[in-house]
Design an enzyme around this catalytic site. Structure first.
Site, PDB file in Angstrom:
ATOM      1  N   TYR A 111      57.661  21.552 -44.241  1.00 22.41           N
ATOM      2  CA  TYR A 111      57.730  22.999 -44.835  1.00 22.41           C
ATOM      3  C   TYR A 111      58.961  23.738 -43.699  1.00 22.41           C
ATOM      4  CZ  TYR A 111      53.806  22.827 -47.500  1.00 22.41           C
ATOM      5  OH  TYR A 111      52.987  22.521 -49.119  1.00 22.41           O
TER       6      TYR A 111
HETATM    7  N1  LIG Z   1      50.848  19.780 -51.492  1.00 24.16           N
HETATM    8  C1  LIG Z   1      51.908  20.339 -52.719  1.00 24.16           C
HETATM    9  O1  LIG Z   1      52.307  19.292 -53.764  1.00 24.16           O
HETATM   10  C2  LIG Z   1      51.930  21.984 -52.755  1.00 24.16           C
HETATM   11  C3  LIG Z   1      53.317  22.038 -53.520  1.00 24.16           C
HETATM   12  C4  LIG Z   1      53.195  23.448 -53.887  1.00 24.16           C
HETATM   13  C5  LIG Z   1      52.415  24.070 -53.052  1.00 24.16           C
HETATM   14  N2  LIG Z   1      51.558  23.645 -51.842  1.00 24.16           N
HETATM   15  C6  LIG Z   1      50.787  24.779 -50.890  1.00 24.16           C
HETATM   16  O2  LIG Z   1      50.210  25.507 -51.986  1.00 24.16           O
HETATM   17  C7  LIG Z   1      50.423  27.003 -50.899  1.00 24.16           C
HETATM   18  C8  LIG Z   1      50.703  27.968 -52.145  1.00 24.16           C
HETATM   19  O3  LIG Z   1      52.105  27.674 -53.332  1.00 24.16           O
HETATM   20  P1  LIG Z   1      52.700  28.744 -53.566  1.00 24.16           P
HETATM   21  O4  LIG Z   1      53.578  29.479 -52.880  1.00 24.16           O
HETATM   22  O5  LIG Z   1      53.231  28.114 -54.767  1.00 24.16           O
HETATM   23  O6  LIG Z   1      51.245  29.388 -54.882  1.00 24.16           O
HETATM   24  P2  LIG Z   1      51.348  30.308 -55.670  1.00 24.16           P
HETATM   25  O7  LIG Z   1      50.072  31.480 -54.358  1.00 24.16           O
HETATM   26  O8  LIG Z   1      50.821  29.865 -57.145  1.00 24.16           O
HETATM   27  O9  LIG Z   1      52.457  31.447 -55.741  1.00 24.16           O
HETATM   28  C9  LIG Z   1      52.461  32.458 -54.431  1.00 24.16           C
HETATM   29  C10 LIG Z   1      53.544  33.139 -55.425  1.00 24.16           C
HETATM   30  O10 LIG Z   1      52.826  34.049 -56.125  1.00 24.16           O
HETATM   31  C11 LIG Z   1      53.232  35.687 -56.188  1.00 24.16           C
HETATM   32  N3  LIG Z   1      52.458  36.416 -55.432  1.00 24.16           N
HETATM   33  C12 LIG Z   1      51.593  36.462 -54.803  1.00 24.16           C
HETATM   34  N4  LIG Z   1      50.475  36.862 -54.718  1.00 24.16           N
HETATM   35  C13 LIG Z   1      50.711  37.838 -55.000  1.00 24.16           C
HETATM   36  C14 LIG Z   1      50.637  39.672 -55.452  1.00 24.16           C
HETATM   37  N5  LIG Z   1      49.605  40.245 -55.029  1.00 24.16           N
HETATM   38  N6  LIG Z   1      51.066  40.416 -56.198  1.00 24.16           N
HETATM   39  C15 LIG Z   1      52.478  39.733 -56.652  1.00 24.16           C
HETATM   40  N7  LIG Z   1      52.682  38.765 -56.562  1.00 24.16           N
HETATM   41  C16 LIG Z   1      52.118  37.880 -55.597  1.00 24.16           C
HETATM   42  C17 LIG Z   1      54.287  35.455 -54.681  1.00 24.16           C
HETATM   43  O11 LIG Z   1      55.632  35.496 -55.640  1.00 24.16           O
HETATM   44  P3  LIG Z   1      57.083  36.381 -55.182  1.00 24.16           P
HETATM   45  O12 LIG Z   1      56.953  37.136 -53.772  1.00 24.16           O
HETATM   46  O13 LIG Z   1      57.717  35.875 -55.656  1.00 24.16           O
HETATM   47  O14 LIG Z   1      56.749  37.937 -55.631  1.00 24.16           O
HETATM   48  C18 LIG Z   1      54.245  34.512 -53.562  1.00 24.16           C
HETATM   49  O15 LIG Z   1      55.041  33.975 -52.920  1.00 24.16           O
HETATM   50  C19 LIG Z   1      51.785  26.665 -50.571  1.00 24.16           C
HETATM   51  O16 LIG Z   1      51.674  27.565 -49.142  1.00 24.16           O
HETATM   52  C20 LIG Z   1      51.417  25.013 -49.937  1.00 24.16           C
HETATM   53  O17 LIG Z   1      50.733  25.614 -48.647  1.00 24.16           O
HETATM   54  C21 LIG Z   1      51.503  22.396 -51.820  1.00 24.16           C
END
Ligand SMILES: NC(=O)c1ccc[n+]([C@@H]2O[C@H](COP(=O)([O-])OP(=O)(O)OC[C@H]3O[C@@H](n4cnc5c(N)ncnc54)[C@H](OP(=O)(O)O)[C@@H]3O)[C@@H](O)[C@H]2O)c1
Length: 324
Positions: free
Chosen positions: A59
């Site tokens: 990251y």
């Molecule tokens: N192991 C793996 O391969 C893998 C892959 C991906 C992620 N991860 C881990 O999982 C974590 C989360 O992943 P993710 O960021 O893809 O997941 P997510 O939690 O599904 O999506 C986060 C996005 O949702 C939006 N959001 C979140 N809360 C909100 C709210 N209250 N209102 C409006 N929009 C909201 C924001 O996007 P906008 O900015 O567009 O509003 C934010 O960037 C990462 O930080 C990482 O640690 C792991």
């Protein structure tokens, strides 16, 4: 904050894990926050009782680890810190990626150095390495545990048969086994319900799903998905099959229930994941204190069983996404 035991580890983790992929260097991804912008979010997460943090060496090519390490200075003991290895860190050095003993040993030392810690709580393999026999990887990870560089080892997205084989190999060789699975799971990607999640439940594996809000797709009406910096620029959002298999219909139902529960769409999407017995702690991504607070409030939403069914009904199987 609610806490739960992470699988069979005995470690108590907050029911929300803070995803640290959004903290790092905006040159890595446009939507990533720098240290000054990340710090208040991490501080607020700690205030709200979140003790579980997930990062990875890749990251922002290490900057996320550095930021979380700084933010946790002085509060290391009360935190559960998870990081990962697999993706290539330096394009000129093929040994900076994969799961060979060389990579694992070097990358774990580099992660600890950036985190400013002697040990992490959970060291995860970010993907399956088709070029390195799992036995060698498990021996290197077991040594890392013996050397006190990590307390537990975990895995991320792979086929269930690969994960089952890894657990069996550890048992056969008397090595530490994977204690956790970090997999792709949300209302519009439910393929993990077929095998991985029931398997983890049976084996006492801690589950910490990634992208529980479908990378933002479930946080606003589907025709507004590109209205934020991340929505407009994140290729993975579109590579995942969220728009297939009934995704838009699910999105509409999330919006509908958000109105009924006087909640945001993000909260309904998260409440659904939290409702699932086989989930320990979803990893939430956030780029603002307000969104973080909303995520924590979602813990208080108790979806009626009929609403869970209503949300799930339009889903149809989609191609596997998150691993090969
Ligand atoms: N192991 C793996 O391969 C893998 C892959 C991906 C992620 N991860 C881990 O999982 C974590 C989360 O992943 P993710 O960021 O893809 O997941 P997510 O939690 O599904 O999506 C986060 C996005 O949702 C939006 N959001 C979140 N809360 C909100 C709210 N209250 N209102 C409006 N929009 C909201 C924001 O996007 P906008 O900015 O567009 O509003 C934010 O960037 C990462 O930080 C990482 O640690 C792991």
């Amino acid at each position: 904050m609610e806490y739960t035991t992470l699988g069979d580890t005995g470690m108590e983790v907050s029911r929300l894990c803070l995803g640290c992929m959004s903290f790092g260097d905006p040159d890595w991804r446009e939507w990533v926050l720098d240290e000054a912008e990340s710090q208040p979010i991490i501080d607020r997460a700690i205030d709200l009782g979140i003790n579980f943090f997930d990062t990875a060496n890749m990251y922002s090519t290490g900057e996320s680890e550095r930021i979380i390490g700084n933010a946790l200075e002085g509060r290391r003991e009360e935190s559960i810190v998870a990081t990962k290895v697999y993706f290539q860190m330096d394009e000129d050095d093929p040994n900076s990626g994969g799961l060979s003993r060389k990579t694992i040993e070097q990358e774990l030392d580099a992660s600890l150095d950036r985190l400013g810690m002697d040990t992490v709580d959970l060291y995860q393999i970010h993907r399956y390495d088709y070029d390195t026999p799992m036995e060698g990887t498990l021996r290197a990870l077991d040594d890392a545990v013996r050397r006190g560089k990590t307390r537990y080892i975990g895995a991320s997205s792979m086929w269930t048969h690969q994960f089952a084989d890894a657990l069996h190999t550890s048992e056969r060789l008397g090595l530490d086994r994977f204690a956790t699975m970090q997999n792709h799971y949300n209302l519009v990607y439910r393929e993990e319900e077929r095998e991985m999640l029931p398997f983890c439940q049976k084996e006492g594996i801690g589950t910490m799903p990634w992208s529980p809000m479908a990378r933002g797709y479930l946080t606003r009406p589907h025709d507004e998905v590109d209205s934020t910096a991340r929505g407009a620029s994140e290729e993975y959002l579109y590579e995942h099959p969220y728009l297939d298999g009934g995704g838009p219909a699910v999105n509409e139902r999330v919006e509908e229930l958000a109105d009924e529960y006087d909640a945001s769409m993000a909260q309904i999407a998260l409440a659904w994941v939290l409702d699932k017995e086989w989930v320990d702690a979803p990893i939430v991504g956030t780029t603002s204190v307000e969104h973080l607070e909303e995520a924590v409030e979602a813990l208080d939403i108790d979806l009626a069983e009929s609403d869970v069914e209503y949300l799930e009904e339009p889903y149809e199987p989609v191609p596997v996404s998150g691993h090969e």
